[in-house]
Structure formats: C-alpha cells, structure tokens
Enzyme design. Structure first.
Site, PDB file in Angstrom:
ATOM      1  N   HIS A 132      -7.564  -5.417  -0.621  1.00  0.00           N
ATOM      2  CA  HIS A 132      -6.443  -4.484  -0.747  1.00  0.00           C
ATOM      3  C   HIS A 132      -5.138  -5.239  -0.564  1.00  0.00           C
ATOM      4  O   HIS A 132      -4.811  -5.687   0.529  1.00  0.00           O
ATOM      5  CB  HIS A 132      -6.581  -3.388   0.315  1.00  0.00           C
ATOM      6  CG  HIS A 132      -5.509  -2.356   0.269  1.00  0.00           C
ATOM      7  ND1 HIS A 132      -4.958  -1.888  -0.907  1.00  0.00           N
ATOM      8  CD2 HIS A 132      -4.870  -1.679   1.262  1.00  0.00           C
ATOM      9  CE1 HIS A 132      -4.047  -0.976  -0.635  1.00  0.00           C
ATOM     10  NE2 HIS A 132      -3.968  -0.839   0.666  1.00  0.00           N
ATOM     11  N   ASP A 151      -9.164  -4.268  -6.040  1.00  0.00           N
ATOM     12  CA  ASP A 151      -8.609  -3.577  -4.871  1.00  0.00           C
ATOM     13  C   ASP A 151      -9.365  -2.268  -4.674  1.00  0.00           C
ATOM     14  O   ASP A 151      -9.380  -1.410  -5.556  1.00  0.00           O
ATOM     15  CB  ASP A 151      -7.120  -3.298  -5.101  1.00  0.00           C
ATOM     16  CG  ASP A 151      -6.409  -2.793  -3.854  1.00  0.00           C
ATOM     17  OD1 ASP A 151      -7.002  -1.993  -3.103  1.00  0.00           O
ATOM     18  OD2 ASP A 151      -5.242  -3.178  -3.646  1.00  0.00           O
ATOM     19  N   SER A 173       0.829  -1.190   0.000  1.00  0.00           N
ATOM     20  CA  SER A 173       0.000   0.000   0.000  1.00  0.00           C
ATOM     21  C   SER A 173       0.877   1.259   0.000  1.00  0.00           C
ATOM     22  O   SER A 173       1.646   1.480  -0.929  1.00  0.00           O
ATOM     23  CB  SER A 173      -0.944  -0.053   1.197  1.00  0.00           C
ATOM     24  OG  SER A 173      -1.939   0.932   1.102  1.00  0.00           O
TER      25      SER A 173
END
Length: 493
Positions: free
Chosen positions: A463, A434, A199
């Site tokens: 995610h 996602d 991320s």
C-alpha cells in the site's frame, strides 16, 4: 499506512447536520480563523528530531457559523536542515483517517525516511480535527458493547460515541479538515500549499484542491483512493486486491519454504483459509487475549499492506503451526498488545498532549461522516456471492465493514467531489498490487480532478510506493517536490 479494520475487529476492540459551506478563501467571514500565527514550542511525549516544534491553531467548529464555537488543530514543524535554499513548508498527511500526523511525522523523520525533502522544506505535521491532539473524538469506555451481532455492536459503539462526543461528530469529516488545512497554510505564511498525502491523505488532498484550487502548490498523492466508487464498490475492489496480494505472498512463501503445507500458492492459500476456519469463534488463548478467526484474518490482512511485513507473517504462521498465536495477535492489533480484543479492557481515551491515540474511533467517526450510505444486515447478506467471488479468504470480513456505520446519522458525499480543473496538476503515485487502494483508483482520480494530473505507476507490492524505498519512485517524487520536474506521460517504475 492506514490499517483497514473490520466491524468485528472494531467491536472486539472496542444528530448530523448539513456540512458547512466553504469559507471565503480570503477569510473575510466574521471571526475569521485566518491571520493566525503558530506559537511554536516543544512537543512533549512525541518522538522526533530535536528540532521538532509543536503548536495549536483555532478553527471554527462550523465554518458557516464561526460564532458557534471553536476547535483546536494541533500542528508540528521540523525546520529545513539544508543544504540548499528553503523552499517553504511541506504538509504531510499519513492517512487513516485517524492517524495522528504529528506522531507519525516525528517518528518517520527521526528514522530518516523524509530526510531529502527535509533539507529543502520545513516538514509540517498536523492532526486533523477529531484526531489525536485536535479536539479528539472520544467514545469513552466501550465495555458496554455487548451485542453479539455486527450491526448491534456497531450501533452500541455509535451510541457511546454520541454520548461522549455528540457535539463534535457532525463537524468531523474530510471537507472541514480541508478547510482547516487552508488555515494551516495561511498560518505558515505560504501562498500555496505544498502537500504530500498518503492513502486517505489522497482524499484529503483532492478535496483541498477542489475547495482551494488557487492555493495549490506542488502536490503528491500516493496510494490514491478512487473517488468514483461507492462504499460497496470500494469494499469489493479491496477484497479482490487483498486476495491478489495474498496470492502473491503465498507464491513468495512457497519459494522461501512456507510453514503452511502446500507446493503451490493455491495450496498455501487454501491451507491459510482452513487455519482461519479452524480457529472458529473460540480461538486460541495467547498472552494478550484470544486469537479467533477475525483476529487471524486481520493479522494476515495487515501484513499484506507492505512487503516488508511478509517475513513477520511467515514467522506468525510458523508460530501458529506450533500452537503459539501471539505473533499473529501482534500483527492483528499492532501497538495495542491485543487489548482491542477485549472491550472491557479498552481504557477511556485521554486527550492530553502526551497520550493522543484515538485512531480507531476517529477513523470510524470520519468515515461515517464522509458517506451517506447506510446498509442493513439483509442488504449486506445479499452481497455474499459477490464478495465471496472477489475473495474466498477476505470477502466475508471486508463485506462486514459495510455495517460499520450502523447507528450513525447519514453523512454526505462531499468528500467525493474532487473536480479541480483550475488547480495545478498533481503527481499521483499508484502501485500495481496495492491491496487497500487498488491501482485503477489513481487514473480515476486524475480524470476526476480534470487538471491534467499525472500518474506514476510503481510495479510492486504493498500500500503506497514512496515508503517502499524504490529509488525510481523516491527519485521521481522528490524531483517533483524539490525541482518541479513532473514525470513524463506514461511514467513507470
């Protein structure tokens, strides 16, 4: 994975200078942070393997003026277990920004989630500057956040942060964190950085590649942010992606017997939207606070980060149907027992080694330092039709995040400069559904890096892909990090 908060959730929870120029890669500037070693010792208060060790490095507050003061960067090491020869150190960043990497690495390694990589690598965690044990951002007691409008709430939070951490705030942000990361690499004795970033960790890794292409080793970025989008475009893309994830959840919920009335996914989504509006501003009393509309939407949104959380969302919706809002509160404010719903009950932050969690305020400070954009309520309101079109359920709440930096001095766009044409290619992993870092971001990052980086597509939900435990993804990531075997051109799992 990082949890995206709305301004409403933050407030309910709850003299910028030019970013320094990068240091010389050989650390030739005066008072160089290079040449340090880590004095490894125990990790009190951290859950992890018994072999886990912790220590602290010293870095300049301002790399352009190393005499202007120092900051601490806390690091951890979980030595390679074998079998097989040790490959070196693998630095892992779990995102946020604001997630304390030392705590997260300890917990995930203890749970066996990184065991194959740990056989060949020393796993390295670190808390980026401003986070956890690394000179943490402290915004004090937020009981003074009493404004009723979102911009006013954000402005009061900004004032509290300046009061308690004003000397630190100009120096947090991704480019300086990348420079700290190079100091960590040097202290570990590695010529090149092996890196696994999730991320926001993808943003940090890409900025590191831009700043230090000559020090890049094997790099994997999973759940990749799109460096080509501004704040508004990012929020719109997330709104559409979260709506898509909600539609997928609703279809799965119908197939399993959904506690929300409806025979189709569209009917279930409509029912969930109606439930959000029915809570209104007053909300539903629970053991840990009032579950209002903002909390409900935050709980639903948080559960969409991983398909593993879908059963918990069904349970929370079932409980809510019976008048019990506590499970949804736990989804909305995980680990906080609902405390973030009451600013007056938020304790002053403790920066000692054993209690380092300042995620919310660190994330806010770093995000605001990483962008020059500042929005007005009128400007945001003008975007209403675009956000409503992107998501009938989440559009308004995600749109509100554009006001989060109200009252903060403008940052800059240095974290979007990621060109690294001379760096070795990286492996970028992207999930088709996602919700937080939508799928196109990885291709855009690969193009922006300009070094032939490859994209591995995971056809799935949630995610990030590595912790989805798909053997195709984990096998590809581990084959690259351990053996240097890059997947072929249009790799798909």
């Amino acid at each position: 994975m990082a949890r995206m908060r709305t301004v409403a959730a933050l407030a309910a929870a709850l003299t910028a200078t030019v970013l320094a120029a990068p240091p010389q890669a050989d650390g030739s500037a005066g008072h160089s942070p290079y040449g340090q070693t880590v004095d490894w010792a125990g990790c009190p208060g951290v859950h992890g393997p018994r072999s886990m060790e912790c220590g602290t490095l010293t870095v300049p507050r301002d790399y352009a003026d190393p005499k202007a003061g120092d900051l601490d960067v806390a690091v951890s090491r979980i030595p390679a277990t074998g079998p097989g020869p040790r490959l070196g150190s693998l630095v892992v960043n779990f995102g946020g920004p604001g997630i304390p990497g030392i705590t997260e690495l300890g917990e995930r390694t203890a749970a066996g989630e990184l065991s194959r990589l740990n056989r060949r690598y020393d796993l390295i965690g670190f808390d980026p500057r401003g986070v956890g044990r690394s000179s943490p951002v402290d915004c004090g007691d937020l009981s003074g956040v009493t404004a009723t409008d979102l911009a006013g709430q954000a402005r009061q939070v900004a004032q509290a942060c300046r009061k308690h951490s004003g000397a630190l705030l100009p120096w947090v942000g991704t480019p300086n964190a990348a420079r700290d990361l190079d100091v960590v690499r040097s202290a570990l004795g590695d010529d090149r950085l092996a890196y696994l970033g999730f991320s926001y960790g993808g943003r940090l890794g890409s900025v590191y590649a831009h700043e230090f292409p000559q020090h890049i080793g094997r790099m994997v970025l999973d759940g990749v942010p799109d460096p080509t989008l501004d704040d508004t475009e990012t929020a719109l893309a997330q709104a559409a992606a979260f709506q898509h994830a909600l539609d997928d959840f609703a279809a799965d919920c119908v197939a399993r017997g959904c506690p929300v009335p409806g025979r189709t996914a569209a009917q279930v989504v409509a029912g969930m939207k109606t439930a959000a509006h029915s809570l209104g501003e007053g909300g539903l009393a629970t053991v840990t606070g009032q579950l209002d509309r903002a909390g409900y939407l935050q709980g639903v949104q948080n559960a969409l980060y991983s398909k593993d959380d879908w059963p918990y969302l069904r349970e929370a919706l079932s409980a809510l149907r019976d008048g019990d809002g506590e499970p949804m509160m736990q989804l909305a404010y995980p680990g906080q027992l609902g405390q973030l719903a009451q600013p007056a009950r938020l304790p002053a932050l403790d920066s000692t080694w054993s209690t380092p969690d300042n995620y919310e305020m660190a994330k806010l400070a770093i995000d605001c330092r990483d962008t020059p954009e500042r929005h007005t309520p009128a400007g945001v309101h003008a975007l209403d039709p675009r956000f409503t079109a992107a998501s009938a359920v989440f559009g308004t709440s995600i749109e509100a995040t554009l006001l989060a930096c109200t009252g903060w001095p403008p940052g800059d766009g240095a974290s979007r400069r990621v060109a690294a044409p001379t760096a070795p290619q990286a492996l970028l992993v992207s999930t088709t559904a996602d919700p937080a870092t939508p799928y196109p971001g990885a291709a855009h990052m690969a193009a922006a890096l300009g070094n032939g980086s490859r994209v591995l597509t995971y056809r799935g939900e949630g995610h990030g892909a590595y912790f989805a435990h798909d053997p195709c993804v984990t096998g590809a990531v581990e084959a690259y990090l351990i053996d240097g075997a890059m997947p072929g051109g249009r790799a798909v799992c």
